[in-house]
Design an enzyme around this catalytic site. Structure first.
Site, PDB file in Angstrom:
ATOM      1  N   TYR A 159     -18.759  29.086  -3.064  1.00 50.59           N
ATOM      2  CA  TYR A 159     -17.676  28.250  -3.572  1.00 50.59           C
ATOM      3  C   TYR A 159     -16.438  29.075  -3.927  1.00 50.59           C
ATOM      4  O   TYR A 159     -15.341  28.543  -4.034  1.00 50.59           O
ATOM      5  CB  TYR A 159     -18.127  27.453  -4.801  1.00 50.59           C
ATOM      6  N   LYS A 177     -32.324  32.005   1.027  1.00 51.40           N
ATOM      7  CA  LYS A 177     -32.629  31.885   2.460  1.00 51.40           C
ATOM      8  C   LYS A 177     -32.590  33.285   3.079  1.00 51.40           C
ATOM      9  O   LYS A 177     -31.702  33.615   3.871  1.00 51.40           O
ATOM     10  CB  LYS A 177     -31.609  30.955   3.129  1.00 51.40           C
ATOM     11  N   ASP A 226     -35.095  25.838   1.411  1.00 53.48           N
ATOM     12  CA  ASP A 226     -35.423  24.558   2.051  1.00 53.48           C
ATOM     13  C   ASP A 226     -36.872  24.154   1.755  1.00 53.48           C
ATOM     14  O   ASP A 226     -37.146  23.005   1.383  1.00 53.48           O
ATOM     15  CB  ASP A 226     -35.154  24.609   3.564  1.00 53.48           C
ATOM     16  N   ASP A 257     -26.544  23.809  -6.798  1.00 47.58           N
ATOM     17  CA  ASP A 257     -25.809  22.555  -6.875  1.00 47.58           C
ATOM     18  C   ASP A 257     -26.676  21.429  -6.297  1.00 47.58           C
ATOM     19  O   ASP A 257     -26.848  20.364  -6.911  1.00 47.58           O
ATOM     20  CB  ASP A 257     -24.516  22.705  -6.054  1.00 47.58           C
ATOM     21  N   ASP A 296     -29.296  18.574  -8.476  1.00 47.09           N
ATOM     22  CA  ASP A 296     -29.071  17.130  -8.349  1.00 47.09           C
ATOM     23  C   ASP A 296     -30.333  16.426  -7.845  1.00 47.09           C
ATOM     24  O   ASP A 296     -30.648  15.313  -8.290  1.00 47.09           O
ATOM     25  CB  ASP A 296     -27.905  16.840  -7.397  1.00 47.09           C
TER      26      ASP A 296
END
Ligand code: NAD
Length: 371
Positions: A142, A193, A226, A250, A254
């Site tokens: 970000y 990852k 994942d 993030d 959620d």
């Protein structure tokens, strides 16, 4: 008497209504257990833009820097949709996070037994869930440079974001996660990852080293983000603390939040470094929900996310563990008693407004403090 300095930033929309319920609890604690809270209240978001010309003023930033913890309500609303980008209400929150160096975002996902049926998952999968997602908040893709869209001149463009982490950024978030795990069930799962990203490979290496050298007594597991996401939905109770980067955090926080039902129930904390001079950690506590303009000013908002954010403040900024436990238990018992705001209303329950919910929690909290 201990002096504990709190800055209250109620903000916009339902922020002031929900903050009022926390102010009742602060007064209650000062009266009954001599907690010594000293509060100051200032404007933030659209309210600050209207009155002071900026979504957070320099004077408010000075108060935020000087206090022990900031309690933040919510910002934004249609009234400010047209204000200049750098003065939009959310810019106030971003400046607070950036200038206070709040690099660790803590998002608990707790399933209150009384609300287990509000989850999209089966009760057996979700009941008793208590996990904590620790998201790196100030680095990663970000913020990494270059971050741009380039015109290639041949009718094509190239969009670039840069995922970048330096050693110290991974070390400090890893330490935060291990320290938190020691106060819980002593297990950290690190997610990245490493199979396809250099930053994931290095994240894994640094977390492994910090664990080996400084926290060998905490259980550490690694998951690809994942696969970890799938396990989070399939069998979330296997996790205790999950530590991950800004982007994966993030998304995963959620997902975890949604496991537990309503937005009006979700607290969060953002923690910074320990100040060398005072030995205190900078911190801001806020509900996950926004300013809910659709119900603002009607006394309908659920104050539990704001109250649970205050409980996190008691735990992490003031080491008032027994009081934090008592407040969280008071929330659970209030729900158990069938008291509900409109957003979490269920058949056979009693519907109350913001103040009714706040008072119901306060009564149970008072009884626990007196016991
Ligand atoms: P929202 O979280 O404000 O509301 C989403 C829905 O959930 C609405 O229907 C609302 O009524 C309901 N809801 C939220 N909190 C509730 C509560 N405590 N009790 C009962 N119901 C609740 O999100 P939105 O509608 O997408 O955004 C509204 C404004 O809030 C926008 O300006 C947005 O930018 C801002 N926002 C601010 C923050 C923040 O301050 N941290 C976070 C998210 C959104």
């Amino acid at each position: 008497m201990a002096s504990r300095k709190l800055l209250l930033l109620p903000g916009d929309g339902i922020g002031p209504e929900t903050m009022a319920e926390v102010e009742k609890l602060i007064a209650l604690m000062n009266d009954t257990v001599d907690a010594g809270f000293e509060t100051e209240t200032a404007l933030v978001g659209g309210a600050a833009y209207d009155a002071e010309g900026a979504p957070v003023s320099d004077a408010t930033m000075a108060l935020a820097t000087a206090c022990d913890a900031v309690l933040f309500g919510a910002v934004g609303g249609p009234k400010w949709d047209g204000v200049p980008y750098e003065k939009r209400p959310e810019a106030g929150l971003l400046r607070l996070r950036k200038d206070l160096g709040l690099f660790a975002n803590l998002r608990p996902a707790i399933c209150y037994p009384a609300l287990a049926d509000a989850s999209s998952l089966k009760r057996a999968v979700i009941e008793g869930l208590d996990i904590l997602i620790v998201r790196e908040l100030t680095g990663g893709v970000y913020f990494g440079e270059p971050k741009e869209i380039i015109d290639l001149g041949n009718g094509q463009k190239r969009a670039i974001d840069t995922q970048v982490y330096e050693t110290y950024e991974i070390e400090r978030i890893a330490r935060a996660a291990f320290d938190l795990a020691k106060t819980r069930r002593n297990k950290v799962t690190s997610m990245e990852k490493r199979n396809v990203m250099k930053s994931g490979l290095y994240w894994n290496e640094v977390v492994t080293r910090i664990h080996r050298d400084e926290y060998p007594d905490v259980t550490l597991e690694h998951e690809l983000a994942d696969a970890g996401g799938m396990k989070l939905v399939k069998a979330p109770k296997q996790f205790d603390v999950i530590v991950t980067d800004n982007l994966f955090g993030d998304m995963l926080s959620d997902v975890a939040a949604q496991l537990t039902g309503s937005l009006g129930m979700l607290p969060s904390a953002s923690l910074g470094a320990v100040d060398d001079a005072t030995g205190k950690r900078r911190a801001l506590y806020e509900p996950v929900h926004g300013s809910a303009p659709d119900i603002a000013g009607k006394g309908l908002a659920n104050p539990l996310a704001m109250i649970a954010s205050f409980a996190m403040g008691l735990r992490y900024s003031f080491q008032m563990i027994a009081e934090a436990d008592a407040l969280e238990a008071a929330i659970a018992e209030t729900l158990e008693a069938g008291i509900r705001t409109g957003d979490i209303m269920a058949e056979g329950c009693e519907q109350v407004g913001t103040a009714g919910m706040g008072d119901a929690v306060a009564a149970r909290f008072r009884a626990k403090l007196a016991a």
